[in-house]
Design a protein around this motif. Structure first.
Motif, PDB file in Angstrom:
ATOM      1  N   CYS A   1       0.822  -1.201   0.000  1.00 24.64           N
ATOM      2  CA  CYS A   1       0.000   0.000   0.000  1.00 24.64           C
ATOM      3  C   CYS A   1       0.865   1.263   0.000  1.00 24.64           C
ATOM      4  O   CYS A   1       0.640   2.187  -0.783  1.00 24.64           O
TER       5      CYS A   1
ATOM      6  N   ALA B   1       1.138   4.007  -3.086  1.00 25.62           N
ATOM      7  CA  ALA B   1       0.788   5.404  -2.807  1.00 25.62           C
ATOM      8  C   ALA B   1       1.968   6.338  -3.076  1.00 25.62           C
ATOM      9  O   ALA B   1       1.804   7.413  -3.666  1.00 25.62           O
TER      10      ALA B   1
ATOM     11  N   LEU C   1      -6.669  -3.937   0.106  1.00 24.53           N
ATOM     12  CA  LEU C   1      -5.774  -2.940  -0.470  1.00 24.53           C
ATOM     13  C   LEU C   1      -6.522  -1.633  -0.722  1.00 24.53           C
ATOM     14  O   LEU C   1      -6.019  -0.550  -0.425  1.00 24.53           O
ATOM     15  N   TYR C   2      -7.731  -1.725  -1.248  1.00 22.64           N
ATOM     16  CA  TYR C   2      -8.555  -0.541  -1.504  1.00 22.64           C
ATOM     17  C   TYR C   2      -8.794   0.240  -0.211  1.00 22.64           C
ATOM     18  O   TYR C   2      -8.656   1.463  -0.171  1.00 22.64           O
TER      19      TYR C   2
ATOM     20  N   LYS D   1      -6.969   0.328   2.434  1.00 22.11           N
ATOM     21  CA  LYS D   1      -5.729   0.934   2.927  1.00 22.11           C
ATOM     22  C   LYS D   1      -5.276   2.102   2.058  1.00 22.11           C
ATOM     23  O   LYS D   1      -4.693   3.063   2.552  1.00 22.11           O
ATOM     24  N   LEU D   2      -5.512   2.022   0.750  1.00 25.16           N
ATOM     25  CA  LEU D   2      -5.075   3.083  -0.162  1.00 25.16           C
ATOM     26  C   LEU D   2      -5.972   4.317  -0.124  1.00 25.16           C
ATOM     27  O   LEU D   2      -5.497   5.433  -0.289  1.00 25.16           O
ATOM     28  N   THR D   3      -7.270   4.121   0.074  1.00 27.43           N
ATOM     29  CA  THR D   3      -8.220   5.225   0.010  1.00 27.43           C
ATOM     30  C   THR D   3      -7.876   6.387   0.949  1.00 27.43           C
ATOM     31  O   THR D   3      -7.890   7.536   0.511  1.00 27.43           O
TER      32      THR D   3
ATOM     33  N   VAL E   1      -8.441   6.566  -5.908  1.00 33.87           N
ATOM     34  CA  VAL E   1      -8.452   5.109  -5.798  1.00 33.87           C
ATOM     35  C   VAL E   1      -9.808   4.571  -6.240  1.00 33.87           C
ATOM     36  O   VAL E   1     -10.847   5.003  -5.764  1.00 33.87           O
TER      37      VAL E   1
END
Length: 107
Positions: free
Chosen positions: A33, A37, A60-61, A63-65, A72
């Motif tokens: 992640c 990023a 993953l989504y 954590k990235l948002t 994202v």
């Protein structure tokens, strides 16, 4: 406070992702992640990440948002057609359509 993006900019995994030479399969989910990023912040572009199942894609989504906000997108697809036919919901289809529309309209 340490600037996380500056700290990771010279990381080997970030450099590999930016140069398109290798994947991130050996990283932990948290490290993956941060690498994605950081690479995106250094060089904003479309980055497609394919995960082995829906659960890991959603993790993953999530954590990235918070790190990249509106940049994202997630395209949920079940692992098998039979499961998708049974388990797909209108919400899942709506998310897929939103993601595809955003990719096409906002390249």
């Amino acid at each position: 406070m340490i600037d996380l993006w500056q700290l990771l900019k010279d990381d080997a995994a970030v450099q590999a992702l930016n140069s398109h030479t290798e994947g991130l399969s050996s990283l932990t989910p948290g490290a993956e992640c941060l690498v994605i990023a950081t690479a995106f912040r250094q060089k904003p572009r479309n980055i497609v990440v394919v995960k082995n199942n829906l659960y890991t894609a959603q993790q993953l989504y999530r954590k990235l948002t918070p790190l990249l906000q509106e940049d994202v997108l997630i395209f949920n697809v079940e692992e098998s057609l039979r499961v998708e036919a049974i388990a797909s919901t209108p919400t899942m289809y709506a998310r897929q359509m939103e993601t595809l529309a955003d990719i096409v309209l906002n390249n």
